[in-house]
Design a protein around this motif. Structure first.
Motif, PDB file in Angstrom:
ATOM      1  N   LEU A   5       0.822  -1.204   0.000  1.00 40.21           N
ATOM      2  CA  LEU A   5       0.000   0.000   0.000  1.00 40.21           C
ATOM      3  C   LEU A   5       0.864   1.266   0.000  1.00 40.21           C
ATOM      4  N   HIS A   6       1.904   1.292   0.827  1.00 38.90           N
ATOM      5  CA  HIS A   6       2.749   2.496   0.896  1.00 38.90           C
ATOM      6  C   HIS A   6       3.502   2.722  -0.412  1.00 38.90           C
ATOM      7  N   GLU A   7       3.814   1.644  -1.140  1.00 35.51           N
ATOM      8  CA  GLU A   7       4.481   1.791  -2.435  1.00 35.51           C
ATOM      9  C   GLU A   7       3.540   2.392  -3.471  1.00 35.51           C
ATOM     10  N   VAL A   8       2.299   1.941  -3.455  1.00 32.03           N
ATOM     11  CA  VAL A   8       1.317   2.475  -4.392  1.00 32.03           C
ATOM     12  C   VAL A   8       1.091   3.959  -4.130  1.00 32.03           C
ATOM     13  N   ALA A   9       0.940   4.324  -2.852  1.00 32.23           N
ATOM     14  CA  ALA A   9       0.691   5.724  -2.497  1.00 32.23           C
ATOM     15  C   ALA A   9       1.845   6.615  -2.960  1.00 32.23           C
ATOM     16  N   LYS A  10       3.068   6.149  -2.756  1.00 39.97           N
ATOM     17  CA  LYS A  10       4.241   6.933  -3.160  1.00 39.97           C
ATOM     18  C   LYS A  10       4.318   7.038  -4.681  1.00 39.97           C
ATOM     19  N   TRP A  11       3.990   5.920  -5.371  1.00 37.39           N
ATOM     20  CA  TRP A  11       4.073   5.902  -6.831  1.00 37.39           C
ATOM     21  C   TRP A  11       3.034   6.840  -7.438  1.00 37.39           C
ATOM     22  N   VAL A  12       1.803   6.801  -6.929  1.00 35.37           N
ATOM     23  CA  VAL A  12       0.741   7.664  -7.448  1.00 35.37           C
ATOM     24  C   VAL A  12       1.097   9.132  -7.228  1.00 35.37           C
ATOM     25  N   GLN A  13       1.650   9.427  -6.062  1.00 35.41           N
ATOM     26  CA  GLN A  13       2.038  10.807  -5.765  1.00 35.41           C
ATOM     27  C   GLN A  13       3.133  11.276  -6.715  1.00 35.41           C
ATOM     28  N   ALA A  14       4.114  10.436  -6.949  1.00 33.78           N
ATOM     29  CA  ALA A  14       5.212  10.805  -7.845  1.00 33.78           C
ATOM     30  C   ALA A  14       4.717  10.929  -9.284  1.00 33.78           C
ATOM     31  N   VAL A 201      23.941 -12.558  -1.995  1.00 33.69           N
ATOM     32  CA  VAL A 201      22.609 -12.639  -1.427  1.00 33.69           C
ATOM     33  C   VAL A 201      22.061 -11.217  -1.272  1.00 33.69           C
ATOM     34  N   LEU A 202      20.766 -11.045  -1.498  1.00 29.49           N
ATOM     35  CA  LEU A 202      20.175  -9.709  -1.544  1.00 29.49           C
ATOM     36  C   LEU A 202      19.325  -9.422  -0.310  1.00 29.49           C
ATOM     37  N   MET A 203      19.382  -8.173   0.137  1.00 26.86           N
ATOM     38  CA  MET A 203      18.474  -7.652   1.157  1.00 26.86           C
ATOM     39  C   MET A 203      17.650  -6.580   0.484  1.00 26.86           C
ATOM     40  N   PHE A 204      16.362  -6.857   0.305  1.00 25.41           N
ATOM     41  CA  PHE A 204      15.495  -6.009  -0.515  1.00 25.41           C
ATOM     42  C   PHE A 204      14.944  -4.838   0.306  1.00 25.41           C
ATOM     43  N   PHE A 205      15.167  -3.617  -0.223  1.00 25.56           N
ATOM     44  CA  PHE A 205      14.682  -2.408   0.435  1.00 25.56           C
ATOM     45  C   PHE A 205      14.168  -1.456  -0.648  1.00 25.56           C
ATOM     46  N   PRO A 206      13.019  -1.790  -1.274  1.00 30.94           N
ATOM     47  CA  PRO A 206      12.527  -0.995  -2.406  1.00 30.94           C
ATOM     48  C   PRO A 206      12.137   0.408  -1.995  1.00 30.94           C
ATOM     49  N   MET A 207      12.333   1.351  -2.929  1.00 35.52           N
ATOM     50  CA  MET A 207      12.068   2.760  -2.650  1.00 35.52           C
ATOM     51  C   MET A 207      10.968   3.334  -3.538  1.00 35.52           C
ATOM     52  N   VAL A 208      11.091   3.180  -4.868  1.00 33.46           N
ATOM     53  CA  VAL A 208      10.143   3.816  -5.790  1.00 33.46           C
ATOM     54  C   VAL A 208       9.926   2.941  -7.027  1.00 33.46           C
ATOM     55  N   GLU A 231       2.875  -1.652   6.418  1.00 36.00           N
ATOM     56  CA  GLU A 231       2.119  -1.739   5.175  1.00 36.00           C
ATOM     57  C   GLU A 231       1.580  -0.388   4.734  1.00 36.00           C
ATOM     58  N   ARG A 232       1.196   0.451   5.674  1.00 30.68           N
ATOM     59  CA  ARG A 232       0.525   1.704   5.325  1.00 30.68           C
ATOM     60  C   ARG A 232       1.495   2.854   5.063  1.00 30.68           C
ATOM     61  N   ASP A 233       2.504   3.011   5.934  1.00 28.75           N
ATOM     62  CA  ASP A 233       3.366   4.190   5.785  1.00 28.75           C
ATOM     63  C   ASP A 233       4.812   3.859   5.398  1.00 28.75           C
ATOM     64  N   GLY A 234       5.161   2.579   5.320  1.00 36.09           N
ATOM     65  CA  GLY A 234       6.500   2.196   4.887  1.00 36.09           C
ATOM     66  C   GLY A 234       7.578   2.321   5.941  1.00 36.09           C
ATOM     67  N   SER A 235       7.201   2.622   7.169  1.00 37.88           N
ATOM     68  CA  SER A 235       8.200   2.771   8.223  1.00 37.88           C
ATOM     69  C   SER A 235       8.799   1.409   8.600  1.00 37.88           C
ATOM     70  N   PHE A 236       9.966   1.432   9.194  1.00 34.43           N
ATOM     71  CA  PHE A 236      10.652   0.213   9.608  1.00 34.43           C
ATOM     72  C   PHE A 236      11.485   0.521  10.841  1.00 34.43           C
ATOM     73  N   THR A 237      12.001  -0.509  11.476  1.00 34.14           N
ATOM     74  CA  THR A 237      12.742  -0.316  12.713  1.00 34.14           C
ATOM     75  C   THR A 237      14.179  -0.784  12.580  1.00 34.14           C
ATOM     76  N   ARG A 238      15.034  -0.244  13.431  1.00 38.67           N
ATOM     77  CA  ARG A 238      16.442  -0.649  13.460  1.00 38.67           C
ATOM     78  C   ARG A 238      16.583  -2.137  13.795  1.00 38.67           C
ATOM     79  N   ASP A 239      15.674  -2.626  14.663  1.00 38.61           N
ATOM     80  CA  ASP A 239      15.750  -4.036  15.055  1.00 38.61           C
ATOM     81  C   ASP A 239      15.476  -4.959  13.879  1.00 38.61           C
ATOM     82  N   SER A 240      14.505  -4.593  13.024  1.00 36.92           N
ATOM     83  CA  SER A 240      14.210  -5.438  11.861  1.00 36.92           C
ATOM     84  C   SER A 240      15.359  -5.401  10.859  1.00 36.92           C
TER      85      SER A 240
END
Length: 295
Positions: A5-14, A201-208, A231-240
């Motif tokens: 959801l947060h990816e769609v919102a960012k994409w539509v805005q851009a 090996v990849l660690m996925f962190f998509p932006m746009v 899911e909604r705002d794309g935030s994440f934590t240092r622990d994750s």
């Protein structure tokens, strides 16, 4: 295989703020409608299920062939001369690290991290205990240096174990170094190809843009892990960040994906295979080129 959801919102805005004045959705629609053939930078060996789906969709809408062109892996020698001045120092640090121990981090130039995101990512890398080389560029049109945005004391605490490079770095040469075992990436397709051609090996962190779907593709293929985000705002934590970097790089439970990523060298990095696909693409062009106009 879907956007968050947060990816769609960012994409539509851009998309709505496109400088051309024409939304990306319209541009894509016109390109799809008016094109005669679709070329894809991939191969049937890697993703037959998705290429076949695209072929089925184009048969339903407007019959047109879908032709893979291979991965077009970059040439290390072509990059070498451009970064000769900076490579020596980078190589010197990498040479001191253990084989497959370093995670390389690069998040592209199209999107920038917020202050909160930068802080959480930095502290997550610190908590992971994994050696890292992080290419970090100043935000465009910002009066504040990105180094000033890092958590207080961060550079001192990770000194020796981690490097933050604030300039342009020779990405292909870094990824080719034996000490690099993983790649924390924004999931631009070019970057993913560069990582997989060396079996990282990849660690996925998509932006746009298409990066979210690229992350789902790589994750579904077992080539790495996607760092969890709200899911909604794309935030994440240092622990994750710390948990999933360790999972990809050192934990026993991540061994299968590290093996799987190494197997990709034989597909993404094999120039003979890729040249064969390019040759088939060229044959297609020659067989389907329009007749010459009368002189």
């Amino acid at each position: 295989m879907a956007y968050r959801l947060h990816e769609v919102a960012k994409w539509v805005q851009a998309s709505s703020g496109n400088e051309s004045g024409t939304p990306d959705t319209v541009r894509f629609g016109v390109a799809i409608e008016e094109s005669d053939v679709v070329f894809v930078r991939s191969s049937d060996e890697f993703e037959p299920e998705w290429l076949n789906l695209v072929r089925e969709l184009y048969r339903e809408v407007k019959v047109k062939p879908v032709v893979p062109v291979g991965f077009l892996p970059p040439n290390i020698e072509e990059e070498a001369s451009e970064f000769d001045e900076t490579w020596g120092g980078i190589k010197g640090w990498l040479d001191k690290q253990r084989v497959n121990s370093v995670v390389y981090i690069a998040l592209g130039t199209e999107a920038t991290l917020s202050q909160e995101e930068l802080t959480e990512l930095a502290l997550g890398l610190e908590l992971s205990g994994v050696p890292f080389f992080w290419v970090l560029r100043n935000p465009p049109e910002s009066t504040q240096s990105v180094s000033e945005m890092l958590p207080p004391g961060f550079l001192e605490r990770v000194k020796g174990r981690g490097v933050v490079d604030l300039g342009w770095a020779p990405q292909v040469r870094i990824l080719s170094h034996d000490s690099v075992g993983g790649f924390l990436t924004h999931c631009g397709w070019n970057s993913m190809i560069e990582g997989l051609m060396f079996g990282r090996v990849l660690m996925f962190f998509p932006m746009v843009n298409d990066q979210g779907l690229n992350a789902r593709l790589g994750n579904g293929k077992g080539l790495g892990v996607e760092i969890p985000r709200n899911e909604r705002d794309g935030s994440f934590t240092r622990d994750s960040v710390a948990e999933f970097v360790r999972l990809a790089m050192v934990d026993d439970s991540g061994e299968s994906m590290r093996i799987r990523a190494k197997e990709m060298k034989d597909l993404f990095g094999d120039r003979n295979k890729n040249n064969r696909i390019v040759g088939e693409f060229i044959c297609f062009l020659e067989e389907n080129r329009p007749p010459r106009c009368p002189e």
